[in-house]
Write a protein that holds these residues in place. Structure first.
Motif, PDB file in Angstrom:
ATOM      1  N   VAL A 166     127.644 -66.107  30.819  1.00  0.00           N
ATOM      2  CA  VAL A 166     126.736 -65.381  31.695  1.00  0.00           C
ATOM      3  C   VAL A 166     126.418 -66.246  32.914  1.00  0.00           C
ATOM      4  O   VAL A 166     126.555 -65.820  34.060  1.00  0.00           O
ATOM      5  CB  VAL A 166     125.443 -64.987  30.927  1.00  0.00           C
ATOM      6  CG1 VAL A 166     124.417 -64.374  31.862  1.00  0.00           C
ATOM      7  CG2 VAL A 166     125.769 -64.040  29.784  1.00  0.00           C
ATOM      8  N   LEU A 181     126.301 -57.640  38.002  1.00  0.00           N
ATOM      9  CA  LEU A 181     126.015 -57.866  36.591  1.00  0.00           C
ATOM     10  C   LEU A 181     126.817 -56.856  35.766  1.00  0.00           C
ATOM     11  O   LEU A 181     126.946 -55.701  36.155  1.00  0.00           O
ATOM     12  CB  LEU A 181     124.525 -57.635  36.337  1.00  0.00           C
ATOM     13  CG  LEU A 181     124.057 -57.948  34.916  1.00  0.00           C
ATOM     14  CD1 LEU A 181     123.435 -59.350  34.875  1.00  0.00           C
ATOM     15  CD2 LEU A 181     123.039 -56.944  34.388  1.00  0.00           C
ATOM     16  N   GLU A 192     121.690 -52.215  26.300  1.00  0.00           N
ATOM     17  CA  GLU A 192     120.248 -51.955  26.182  1.00  0.00           C
ATOM     18  C   GLU A 192     119.699 -51.188  27.396  1.00  0.00           C
ATOM     19  O   GLU A 192     118.653 -50.542  27.302  1.00  0.00           O
ATOM     20  CB  GLU A 192     119.440 -53.245  25.935  1.00  0.00           C
ATOM     21  CG  GLU A 192     119.648 -54.362  26.927  1.00  0.00           C
ATOM     22  CD  GLU A 192     120.740 -55.343  26.502  1.00  0.00           C
ATOM     23  OE1 GLU A 192     121.678 -54.932  25.802  1.00  0.00           O
ATOM     24  OE2 GLU A 192     120.647 -56.527  26.898  1.00  0.00           O
ATOM     25  N   ARG A 235     124.614 -53.677  30.580  1.00  0.00           N
ATOM     26  CA  ARG A 235     124.355 -53.993  29.177  1.00  0.00           C
ATOM     27  C   ARG A 235     123.997 -52.715  28.415  1.00  0.00           C
ATOM     28  O   ARG A 235     123.327 -51.832  28.967  1.00  0.00           O
ATOM     29  CB  ARG A 235     123.165 -54.955  29.057  1.00  0.00           C
ATOM     30  CG  ARG A 235     123.257 -56.211  29.903  1.00  0.00           C
ATOM     31  CD  ARG A 235     124.280 -57.176  29.339  1.00  0.00           C
ATOM     32  NE  ARG A 235     124.021 -58.549  29.725  1.00  0.00           N
ATOM     33  CZ  ARG A 235     124.583 -59.200  30.730  1.00  0.00           C
ATOM     34  NH1 ARG A 235     125.459 -58.593  31.507  1.00  0.00           N
ATOM     35  NH2 ARG A 235     124.297 -60.477  30.962  1.00  0.00           N
ATOM     36  N   GLU A 251     113.130 -52.176  33.130  1.00  0.00           N
ATOM     37  CA  GLU A 251     113.653 -52.959  32.008  1.00  0.00           C
ATOM     38  C   GLU A 251     112.997 -54.327  32.085  1.00  0.00           C
ATOM     39  O   GLU A 251     112.825 -54.885  33.168  1.00  0.00           O
ATOM     40  CB  GLU A 251     115.181 -53.092  32.095  1.00  0.00           C
ATOM     41  CG  GLU A 251     115.727 -53.907  30.925  1.00  0.00           C
ATOM     42  CD  GLU A 251     117.250 -53.869  30.802  1.00  0.00           C
ATOM     43  OE1 GLU A 251     117.859 -52.802  31.017  1.00  0.00           O
ATOM     44  OE2 GLU A 251     117.814 -54.937  30.486  1.00  0.00           O
ATOM     45  N   ALA A 271     121.465 -61.671  40.372  1.00  0.00           N
ATOM     46  CA  ALA A 271     121.244 -60.530  39.478  1.00  0.00           C
ATOM     47  C   ALA A 271     120.472 -60.938  38.229  1.00  0.00           C
ATOM     48  O   ALA A 271     120.059 -60.084  37.446  1.00  0.00           O
ATOM     49  CB  ALA A 271     122.576 -59.906  39.073  1.00  0.00           C
ATOM     50  N   LEU A 272     120.293 -62.248  38.036  1.00  0.00           N
ATOM     51  CA  LEU A 272     119.727 -62.736  36.774  1.00  0.00           C
ATOM     52  C   LEU A 272     118.348 -63.361  36.917  1.00  0.00           C
ATOM     53  O   LEU A 272     117.448 -63.087  36.121  1.00  0.00           O
ATOM     54  CB  LEU A 272     120.649 -63.805  36.169  1.00  0.00           C
ATOM     55  CG  LEU A 272     122.008 -63.341  35.650  1.00  0.00           C
ATOM     56  CD1 LEU A 272     122.883 -64.557  35.331  1.00  0.00           C
ATOM     57  CD2 LEU A 272     121.839 -62.473  34.403  1.00  0.00           C
ATOM     58  N   ASN A 304     116.182 -52.251  36.842  1.00  0.00           N
ATOM     59  CA  ASN A 304     116.511 -53.357  35.950  1.00  0.00           C
ATOM     60  C   ASN A 304     116.673 -54.565  36.862  1.00  0.00           C
ATOM     61  O   ASN A 304     117.771 -54.909  37.272  1.00  0.00           O
ATOM     62  CB  ASN A 304     117.788 -53.057  35.163  1.00  0.00           C
ATOM     63  CG  ASN A 304     118.262 -54.247  34.353  1.00  0.00           C
ATOM     64  OD1 ASN A 304     117.494 -55.186  34.111  1.00  0.00           O
ATOM     65  ND2 ASN A 304     119.523 -54.237  33.952  1.00  0.00           N
ATOM     66  N   LEU A 305     115.544 -55.167  37.218  1.00  0.00           N
ATOM     67  CA  LEU A 305     115.559 -56.299  38.158  1.00  0.00           C
ATOM     68  C   LEU A 305     115.952 -57.574  37.428  1.00  0.00           C
ATOM     69  O   LEU A 305     115.889 -57.633  36.198  1.00  0.00           O
ATOM     70  CB  LEU A 305     114.162 -56.452  38.769  1.00  0.00           C
ATOM     71  CG  LEU A 305     113.748 -55.355  39.738  1.00  0.00           C
ATOM     72  CD1 LEU A 305     112.262 -55.451  40.047  1.00  0.00           C
ATOM     73  CD2 LEU A 305     114.573 -55.448  41.028  1.00  0.00           C
ATOM     74  N   PRO A 306     116.325 -58.600  38.164  1.00  0.00           N
ATOM     75  CA  PRO A 306     116.533 -59.903  37.514  1.00  0.00           C
ATOM     76  C   PRO A 306     115.238 -60.312  36.815  1.00  0.00           C
ATOM     77  O   PRO A 306     114.159 -60.166  37.390  1.00  0.00           O
ATOM     78  CB  PRO A 306     116.810 -60.840  38.694  1.00  0.00           C
ATOM     79  CG  PRO A 306     117.265 -59.951  39.800  1.00  0.00           C
ATOM     80  CD  PRO A 306     116.552 -58.660  39.606  1.00  0.00           C
ATOM     81  N   TYR A 307     115.353 -60.801  35.570  1.00  0.00           N
ATOM     82  CA  TYR A 307     114.123 -61.192  34.857  1.00  0.00           C
ATOM     83  C   TYR A 307     114.292 -62.449  34.006  1.00  0.00           C
ATOM     84  O   TYR A 307     113.528 -62.689  33.077  1.00  0.00           O
ATOM     85  CB  TYR A 307     113.583 -60.033  34.018  1.00  0.00           C
ATOM     86  CG  TYR A 307     114.543 -59.386  33.034  1.00  0.00           C
ATOM     87  CD1 TYR A 307     115.151 -60.113  32.026  1.00  0.00           C
ATOM     88  CD2 TYR A 307     114.814 -58.024  33.106  1.00  0.00           C
ATOM     89  CE1 TYR A 307     116.012 -59.515  31.125  1.00  0.00           C
ATOM     90  CE2 TYR A 307     115.667 -57.399  32.206  1.00  0.00           C
ATOM     91  CZ  TYR A 307     116.265 -58.146  31.224  1.00  0.00           C
ATOM     92  OH  TYR A 307     117.121 -57.557  30.332  1.00  0.00           O
ATOM     93  N   VAL A 308     115.299 -63.243  34.292  1.00  0.00           N
ATOM     94  CA  VAL A 308     115.487 -64.470  33.518  1.00  0.00           C
ATOM     95  C   VAL A 308     114.703 -65.599  34.196  1.00  0.00           C
ATOM     96  O   VAL A 308     114.816 -65.802  35.405  1.00  0.00           O
ATOM     97  CB  VAL A 308     116.981 -64.836  33.403  1.00  0.00           C
ATOM     98  CG1 VAL A 308     117.149 -66.129  32.614  1.00  0.00           C
ATOM     99  CG2 VAL A 308     117.765 -63.693  32.761  1.00  0.00           C
ATOM    100  N   LEU A 341     120.791 -69.183  28.064  1.00  0.00           N
ATOM    101  CA  LEU A 341     121.746 -68.083  28.273  1.00  0.00           C
ATOM    102  C   LEU A 341     123.148 -68.534  27.872  1.00  0.00           C
ATOM    103  O   LEU A 341     123.494 -69.699  28.016  1.00  0.00           O
ATOM    104  CB  LEU A 341     121.802 -67.700  29.758  1.00  0.00           C
ATOM    105  CG  LEU A 341     120.713 -66.811  30.327  1.00  0.00           C
ATOM    106  CD1 LEU A 341     121.083 -66.431  31.753  1.00  0.00           C
ATOM    107  CD2 LEU A 341     120.506 -65.560  29.504  1.00  0.00           C
TER     108      LEU A 341
HETATM  109  N1  GLN Z   1     120.073 -58.773  30.095  1.00  0.00           N
HETATM  110  C1  GLN Z   1     120.589 -59.832  30.929  1.00  0.00           C
HETATM  111  C2  GLN Z   1     120.920 -61.025  30.058  1.00  0.00           C
HETATM  112  O1  GLN Z   1     121.192 -60.853  28.929  1.00  0.00           O
HETATM  113  C3  GLN Z   1     119.598 -60.152  32.036  1.00  0.00           C
HETATM  114  C4  GLN Z   1     119.549 -59.030  32.981  1.00  0.00           C
HETATM  115  C5  GLN Z   1     118.383 -59.090  33.905  1.00  0.00           C
HETATM  116  O2  GLN Z   1     117.945 -60.153  34.348  1.00  0.00           O
HETATM  117  N2  GLN Z   1     117.881 -57.961  34.216  1.00  0.00           N
HETATM  118  O3  GLN Z   1     120.985 -62.113  30.485  1.00  0.00           O
END
Ligand code: GLN
Ligand code: SAM
Length: 300
Positions: free
Chosen positions: A213, A102, A107, A105, A253, A221-222, A197-201, A209
């Motif tokens: 991306v 990834l 943030e 970012r 995160e 990673a997403l 900062n794990l995948p969180y989508v 998205l």
């Molecule tokens: N911030 C990423 C995005 O904009 C997602 C990263 C995550 O899953 N940690 O898509």
């Protein structure tokens, strides 16, 4: 000359190359067309964006012009600038990146700042960075705190190779211990801080998205289940007292709109812990902080 027509001159000036690049990228629907064209040309010419303007009327060699053209074509197809250049700035340092990781970012710098604050006054801290990717968090922490060691984990062997390059590039490879494995499994000693900062989508959000991306960044990673919380839930469920030193903390995160839910999950699981939510510069709830004040009493 039509704006998107490649300049006829064999040695076109910087000005015309930029004009061509901006209009080619605009035509491809790239919102940051001007910035990207400038960054790509500056990279080919080995100068800064500011210097580009001092050279506005200088002509560019055939080979460099052709190289620039190739980069603009890649960007026009949607490839992120960071992958094209092979680097991205994070916390003031240049990180090597490619499609195995990834792109860090801005943030995520908030998580680094909170980690540094939490570790103040803790000598020789040991940190775990779970899902290290490019190593952005782990390498930055090691570079900022010369007495800090970090165990940086990932399920992707390719990501760990990129993290190793970055640890070497920034002179911290001797303090960044890279380990392959799922969530907390690679940890075998208690740490002062677990950062992730794990995948969180989530599946729904995936549809919103940006195309770049989804097309270019690693899906592992997403994405994390239907709501994006699968890995965070699993991390919580597997967290044992033995993972943390007394007074240790967890920094996560979280995705847009996930803050409250993750705070609630943490409060339910560890009623005695001190849980806080931090906003990023855009005002979005971005980092969940869990302080285990007295893990010896069994709250973890
Ligand atoms: N911030 C990423 C995005 O904009 C997602 C990263 C995550 O899953 N940690 O898509
Ligand atoms: N830490 C980097 C950053 O902040 O830029 C990368 C974060 S990226 C969102 C998530 C990373 O977690 C990816 O590198 C991915 O390979 C890794 N990952 C995914 N599932 C994992 C798991 N089950 N255990 C450990 N790491 C995992």
């Amino acid at each position: 000359m039509r704006a998107t027509e490649w300049p006829a001159s064999p040695r076109p000036p910087v000005r015309l190359l930029l004009q061509w690049g901006v209009s080619a990228l605009r035509e491809a629907g790239i919102e940051t067309a001007r910035l990207d064209a400038e960054v790509l040309l500056a990279d080919v010419l080995g100068c800064s964006r500011a210097q580009l303007f001092a050279r506005f009327h200088d002509s560019v060699g055939r080979r460099e012009a052709a190289a620039y053209r190739g980069l603009v074509v890649r960007r026009a197809r949607g490839e992120p600038v960071a992958y094209i250049l092979g680097r991205r700035e994070f916390y003031g340092r240049a990180f090597y990146v490619d499609r195995r990781v990834l792109i860090p970012r801005p943030e995520t710098e908030l998580l680094v700042e909170r980690a540094l604050t939490l570790l103040e006054g803790r000598p020789r801290p040991l940190v775990a960075d779970i899902g290290t990717g490019s190593g952005a968090i782990a390498v930055t922490l090691a570079a900022e705190r010369p007495d800090l060691r970090v165990i940086a984990t990932d399920v992707s062997a390719g990501a760990l190779e990129v993290a190793r390059l970055n640890a070497e590039r920034h002179g911290v490879a001797d303090r960044v211990d890279l380990r392959l494995g799922h969530l907390l499994e690679p940890l075998d000693e208690p740490v002062d801080l677990i950062g992730a900062n794990l995948p969180y989508v989530g599946t729904e959000e995936a549809k919103r998205l940006p195309r770049d991306v989804v097309q270019y960044e690693p899906h592992e990673a997403l994405f994390a289940g239907p709501e994006g919380l699968a890995l965070i839930r699993e991390l919580f469920a597997s967290l044992q007292p033995a993972h943390l030193k007394p007074g240790g903390a967890v920094l996560l995160e979280v995705g847009y709109g996930h803050g409250r839910e993750v705070v609630n999950l943490a409060c339910q699981q560890w009623p005695q812990a001190n849980v806080r939510l931090h906003k990023d510069l855009a005002g979005i709830e971005r980092v969940v902080e869990i302080n285990f004040l007295s893990p010896a009493t069994g709250e973890v």
